[in-house]
Enzyme design. Structure first.
Site, mmCIF file in Angstrom:
data_model
loop_
_atom_site.group_PDB
_atom_site.id
_atom_site.type_symbol
_atom_site.label_atom_id
_atom_site.label_comp_id
_atom_site.label_asym_id
_atom_site.label_seq_id
_atom_site.Cartn_x
_atom_site.Cartn_y
_atom_site.Cartn_z
ATOM 1 C CB THR A 22 -11.051 18.205 22.771
ATOM 2 O OG1 THR A 22 -11.165 19.152 21.701
ATOM 3 C CG2 THR A 22 -9.879 18.571 23.679
ATOM 4 C CB ALA A 55 6.442 13.582 21.564
ATOM 5 C CB ALA A 75 1.329 23.189 20.936
ATOM 6 C CD GLU A 116 -4.780 8.891 19.881
ATOM 7 O OE1 GLU A 116 -4.278 7.966 20.491
ATOM 8 O OE2 GLU A 116 -5.071 8.831 18.689
#
Lengths: 259, 384
Positions: free
Chosen positions: B365, B123, B129, B363
């Site tokens: 861009t 997480a 964010a 994971e």
């Protein structure tokens, strides 16, 4: 609980051809697999082991190539594998096969339960399970679709019937043949595959199991395959027409003279 | 192409392939339609020992590395990127503990993750964010022997399904990048709940939800690594995990190529199978070239990562960008080969095209990956 599972290597049904000249199964170039019903028997044995503890031994009578199938059984959870293999076994019918397996099991000696598939998909006789139980003189239930519990060495099982199921209690040691409804066989695990690669498979010959040579293979067989053919469909067929009531009347009129 | 796998590596491929062919492919259309979580498939994967591939033997795993998990993920993604994502998410959640966690934390959590008995989730992302991880607003404050967490994490894969969550929160805002810390939160911790399940374009069978922390109290010893080292753990985790996303692109691309080639052999137009037409052959050829190039790069990057723990970022980012951009292109081409039929939900390629898009996004861009590669190049050539 010590469980023996009898497994047979059969030609892959997806790939079966008949030799047009001899009318027998053409095994050339056909991939050999574990008899699908035996896979369910193995899965049930592994589940019983996981539940109650114990060991699972897979046993097969067959040519040396059957070793690959036994290794596959180990990758799916079997602990030990025994291959009974000898030229003297060639051509065995179910009578000679049950004799051979019974002698091998007497050699292994120690078991609480024997599981088999309900039949093999090549011969389709469904005789080896019950025949083996007779040879060993132990109780036997065919078409087991569920094992409910095992209390004080008595196993409660459900036998699949055409119109439902029978609930049976069977003292161990016993032999059951299982139907595919009993479980969903697992996919081999990675650790199982690694173990299967390394395991020593016990190999027994006719001499090892102290068998009477007269009772083995073709010589010991009471049946001979003379010819394999598809039966011709005979008899007249009729399709009735009209309303349901009219059809029932017509059917009644046709059946009445036959009684 | 032959990549000269060891016998053990080939076994991993064989087991994963069997699960893919016998379980994932038959179920994928229904899982996509119903957005149901693939529990029985994940249980089969656990029983086959594949959750422990990358975990050291002392914690109940098989002691493999990045390359070993990549081999399994490639097969799963060939069947369904959603299932593969649900599986991979547990590894992503476990890496922070493996990379920075204390011996006690590893002993406590890794065996259950290795057996697949428990799933993990990672997480990081919040509403403000995403690419800019410094925008994190979730906080953790020490109160006696407990940390108290407040805030909301967004788009968390495996949320609601996992039992072990690795969560980054701000522990000292004044310290900037050194003010974030990672924690282990368990599903039953007080003050921890989930938001609604998100509705996604693709990978629909994977669970994506919010994590909501309202005065969530966890024991003091749940800190992963040292206080203030959260961002470093996150960066190392992502360097380690990105080849796992890259290979989803390769598996997905292979699946799309397989579907397109099989269809092109069967589909007859102008009296011939369409694979006999050069226009179609060239599309298929380009697909095959790209898939193989992607595979070669991801395999190489994974092996590099297994051998060079302190020099992973560039290799990791390069393979992620290449293989996931490739998957997008190849799946679009597969739909083009199947044309009208490909656009219909009766064939799997439209799902593959929808699934591909997320690979360029999650994971990190692919634009952020290019930043990483650019910064690494800048460092390298400064020395030159």
């Amino acid at each position: 609980m010590k469980i023996i599972v009898c497994v047979k290597q059969v030609p892959d049904a997806k790939d079966v051809r008949l030799d047009p000249k001899t009318n027998t199964l053409s095994r050339e170039g056909v991939q050999a697999i574990m008899n699908p019903y035996d896979r369910h028997a193995l899965e049930e044995a592994v589940r019983l082991k996981e539940q109650h503890g114990g060991t699972v031994t897979v046993l097969s009578m067959g040519p040396p190539q059957a070793e690959a199938m036994l290794r596959e059984a180990v990758s799916c959870g079997a602990d030990e594998a025994v291959l009974v293999s000898d030229r003297a076994f060639a051509g065995a019918d179910t009578w000679a096969t049950t004799y051979t397996l019974a002698m091998a099991i007497k050699k292994i000696d120690d078991f609480d339960l024997i599981l088999c598939g309900k039949q093999a998909i090549d011969g389709d006789t469904a005789q080896v399970g019950p025949g083996l139980a007779e040879r060993l003189d132990i109780p036997f239930v065919a078409y087991v679709r569920k094992i409910n519990n095992c209390i004080a060495n008595i196993m409660q099982v459900e036998r699949l019937m055409d119109d439902g199921y029978d609930l049976l209690e069977v003292p161990l040691p016993a032999l059951f043949t299982v139907v595919k409804e009993i479980n969903e066989p697992r996919i081999p695990s990675l650790k199982g595959k690694m173990r299967a690669k390394k395991i020593d498979i016990t190999k027994l010959t006719a001499v090892d199991i102290e068998a009477d040579l007269e009772q083995l293979g073709l010589k010991g067989s009471t049946t001979q395959v003379v010819k394999v053919f598809s039966p011709e469909l005979k008899g007249a067929r009729a399709i009735l027409a009209g309303t349901a009531d009219e059809q029932v009347t017509q059917l009644y009129d046709k059946l009445l003279p036959l009684l | 192409m032959d990549y000269f796998l060891s016998e053990e590596q080939q076994m991993i491929v064989d087991v994963a392939r069997q699960i893919t062919d016998e379980m994932i492919i038959p179920q994928r259309a229904e899982l996509d339609e119903t957005e149901g979580y693939p529990r029985d498939i994940l249980t089969a994967i656990a029983k086959a020992d594949l959750y422990g591939l990358y975990i050291p033997e002392e914690y109940g795993g098989l002691g493999g590395g990045c390359f070993e998990i990549v081999l399994a993920l490639e097969q799963f993604a060939r069947g369904c990127t959603g299932v593969a994502t649900a599986f991979a998410a547990s590894a992503l959640g476990a890496y922070p503990i493996l990379i920075s966690g204390s011996e006690e934390l590893k002993q406590k959590y890794m065996p259950a993750i290795a057996s697949g008995e428990k799933l993990a989730a990672f997480a990081l992302t919040e509403a403000n964010a995403g690419s800019d991880a410094s925008g994190i607003q979730t906080t953790a404050v020490l109160d006696g022997d407990e940390w108290v967490l407040n805030g909301t994490k967004q788009w968390i894969t495996n949320a609601g399904e996992a039992q072990i969550y690795t969560v980054i929160a701000i522990t000292d805002k004044s310290k900037g990048p050194r003010g974030a810390t990672m924690f282990v939160v368990e599903d039953k911790d007080p003050g921890f709940s989930y938001g609604v399940k998100e509705k996604k374009l693709g990978i629909r069978c994977s669970s994506t939800r919010e994590l909501i922390f309202k005065d969530c109290r966890i024991p003091k010893d749940r800190v992963i690594g040292r206080i203030g080292m959260g961002f470093i753990t996150v960066m190392k985790t992502l360097d380690q995990s990105r080849p796992g996303i890259a290979i989803l692109g390769v598996g997905l691309g292979q699946g799309a190529l397989d579907e397109a080639a099989i269809y092109a052999k069967q589909r007859v137009q102008f009296g011939k199978p369409i694979i006999s037409f050069q226009a179609v052959q060239h599309i298929l050829a380009d697909m095959a070239i790209q898939v193989e190039a992607g595979r070669a790069l991801v395999y190489s990057a994974a092996k590099h990562i297994d051998a060079h723990k302190n020099d992973m970022s560039k290799a990791s980012s390069m393979c992620k960008v290449f293989a996931t951009d490739m998957a997008m292109k190849v799946t679009i081409d597969a739909v083009q080969v199947l044309a009208g039929y490909g656009y219909m939900r009766d064939y799997p390629v439209e799902k593959m095209m929808r699934d591909a898009k997320i690979l360029q996004i999650y994971e990190g861009t692919n634009q952020i990956q290019r930043n990483v590669i650019g910064q690494e190049l800048n460092k390298e050539y400064m020395r030159a």
